[in-house]
Scaffold this motif. Structure first.
Motif, PDB file in Angstrom:
ATOM      1  N   HIS A 110       0.840  -1.192   0.000  1.00  0.00           N
ATOM      2  CA  HIS A 110       0.000   0.000   0.000  1.00  0.00           C
ATOM      3  C   HIS A 110       0.877   1.245   0.000  1.00  0.00           C
ATOM      4  N   VAL A 111       0.263   2.381  -0.239  1.00  0.00           N
ATOM      5  CA  VAL A 111       0.992   3.649  -0.254  1.00  0.00           C
ATOM      6  C   VAL A 111       0.989   4.244   1.150  1.00  0.00           C
ATOM      7  N   ASP A 112       2.163   4.447   1.689  1.00  0.00           N
ATOM      8  CA  ASP A 112       2.307   5.172   2.953  1.00  0.00           C
ATOM      9  C   ASP A 112       3.684   5.821   2.955  1.00  0.00           C
ATOM     10  N   LEU A 113       3.750   7.028   2.420  1.00  0.00           N
ATOM     11  CA  LEU A 113       4.983   7.802   2.446  1.00  0.00           C
ATOM     12  C   LEU A 113       4.952   8.733   3.653  1.00  0.00           C
ATOM     13  N   SER A 114       6.119   8.976   4.213  1.00  0.00           N
ATOM     14  CA  SER A 114       6.196   9.741   5.456  1.00  0.00           C
ATOM     15  C   SER A 114       7.292  10.798   5.379  1.00  0.00           C
ATOM     16  N   ILE A 115       7.013  11.968   5.964  1.00  0.00           N
ATOM     17  CA  ILE A 115       8.064  12.957   6.206  1.00  0.00           C
ATOM     18  C   ILE A 115       8.706  12.595   7.544  1.00  0.00           C
ATOM     19  N   ASN A 116       9.918  12.082   7.495  1.00  0.00           N
ATOM     20  CA  ASN A 116      10.578  11.645   8.729  1.00  0.00           C
ATOM     21  C   ASN A 116      11.306  12.771   9.446  1.00  0.00           C
ATOM     22  N   GLU A 124      10.353   8.463   4.068  1.00  0.00           N
ATOM     23  CA  GLU A 124      10.377   7.009   4.217  1.00  0.00           C
ATOM     24  C   GLU A 124       9.177   6.398   3.508  1.00  0.00           C
ATOM     25  N   ASN A 125       9.437   5.296   2.813  1.00  0.00           N
ATOM     26  CA  ASN A 125       8.368   4.530   2.172  1.00  0.00           C
ATOM     27  C   ASN A 125       7.974   3.401   3.117  1.00  0.00           C
ATOM     28  N   ASP A 150      -2.616   7.472  -0.212  1.00  0.00           N
ATOM     29  CA  ASP A 150      -1.802   7.285   0.990  1.00  0.00           C
ATOM     30  C   ASP A 150      -2.719   6.903   2.151  1.00  0.00           C
ATOM     31  N   VAL A 151      -2.415   5.772   2.797  1.00  0.00           N
ATOM     32  CA  VAL A 151      -3.338   5.242   3.807  1.00  0.00           C
ATOM     33  C   VAL A 151      -3.188   5.910   5.166  1.00  0.00           C
ATOM     34  N   ASP A 152      -2.095   6.640   5.393  1.00  0.00           N
ATOM     35  CA  ASP A 152      -1.874   7.285   6.689  1.00  0.00           C
ATOM     36  C   ASP A 152      -1.355   8.698   6.451  1.00  0.00           C
TER      37      ASP A 152
END
Length: 309
Positions: free
Chosen positions: A179-185, A222-223, A282-284
């Motif tokens: 699934h798609v969940d990209l994050s600004i870390n 982060e992916n 994006d799921v989150d």
């Protein structure tokens, strides 16, 4: 055309001839969908038993485009990225890759209809662009009219006609259940003066590129979900202005699940949003903001709407 379906599927008006907006849309949508089967799979004659998505998925995608052309703000059941989020973030043991044989998949509607339609919509709107996608999709249909294409023929035709390397896209959306969940870390903000202080000896070749009044934003992404997607950002500045940055998916090619990039602006940013237009499913979205901010749940949004009435 799937004649029985257009006759027996909903919606149906009430005995007095009245009908709700939902019934109206149900009737319009089923007509669009079943007429669309003239093309997929009747003319572009794929194997529905083996690859249902080549029939129902492509047709559902075309149905979505038709619905949006038919009426402004048409409430399509499938196609928009946000519609597939609940499915894609579900229990992985009950989510099959799209490329699974049609007799062995879980959640038939989402797998064969919803997810392929959403993937193609994202590919058209956010990866390739409408003009190039439409040209390649039309080329596929013309090449394989009255023939029997396989998934590889579809993938190859889209890449060949567009000159786009889409291997990463097919792999993620069609061959995995990621699934798609990209994050600004992390975001490190530095000025030109900070850089000069950090690096005491700045090579002469770089001095002209370091401006004391420039802000440098070193961002780490982060992916988390595993599905590779482009990085879409929106920077909002102190004066209220906004700037979008769109980074192609190739940024992930050599880095695995984490990547860093530096952005420079002459103004100070007060916030940064990842996928601000909700283009990628994006799921989150709670990890999509800098600085962090609270994101309302669906229940909270429902309660707010209910109390306003």
């Amino acid at each position: 055309m799937e004649y029985p379906m257009i006759c027996f599927n909903g919606g149906r008006p009430n005995p007095d001839g009245t009908f709700s907006d939902r019934t109206r849309r149900g009737m319009i949508s089923v007509i669009i969908h079943e007429v669309g089967h003239n093309f997929f799979p009747m003319i572009i004659n794929s194997d529905e038993r083996q690859w249902t998505w080549m029939d129902e998925g492509l047709n559902t995608f075309c149905q979505y485009l038709t619905e949006q052309e038919f009426e402004e703000d048409y409430k399509s059941r499938r196609g928009p990225p946000y519609k597939i989020i609940d499915y894609m973030k579900g229990e992985k043991n009950f989510i099959s890759p799209i490329m699974t044989n049609s007799e062995s998949i879980f959640q038939f509607g989402n797998n064969a209809y919803g997810k392929p339609a959403t993937a193609l919509n994202i590919l058209r709107e956010s990866v390739m662009g409408r003009e190039l996608f439409d040209y390649a999709f039309r080329e596929y249909a013309q090449r394989w009219a009255f023939k029997h294409p396989s998934p590889a023929d579809f993938f190859r035709s889209m890449e060949d006609a567009s000159s786009f390397d889409l291997d990463w896209f097919w792999r993620g959306w069609f061959f995995t259940n990621d699934h798609v969940d990209l994050s600004i870390n992390e975001v490190n903000v530095l000025t030109g003066e900070d850089l000069k202080n950090k690096f005491k000896k700045v090579p002469d070749a770089f001095k002209d590129f370091i401006n004391d009044e420039t802000y440098y934003y070193e961002m780490t992404f982060e992916n988390i979900g595993g599905l590779v997607m482009p990085i879409f950002l929106e920077f909002e500045f102190e004066d209220g202005s906004k700037v979008e940055q769109r980074i192609p998916a190739e940024i992930w090619r050599m880095t695995g699940d984490k990547v860093s990039k530096v952005f420079t602006f002459e103004k100070k940013a007060v916030s940064i949003s990842l996928d601000p237009k909700f283009e990628t499913a994006d799921v989150d979205v709670e990890n999509n903001y800098w600085p962090k901010k609270m994101v309302k749940s669906k229940f909270q949004e429902f309660e707010e709407l209910r109390t306003k009435k």
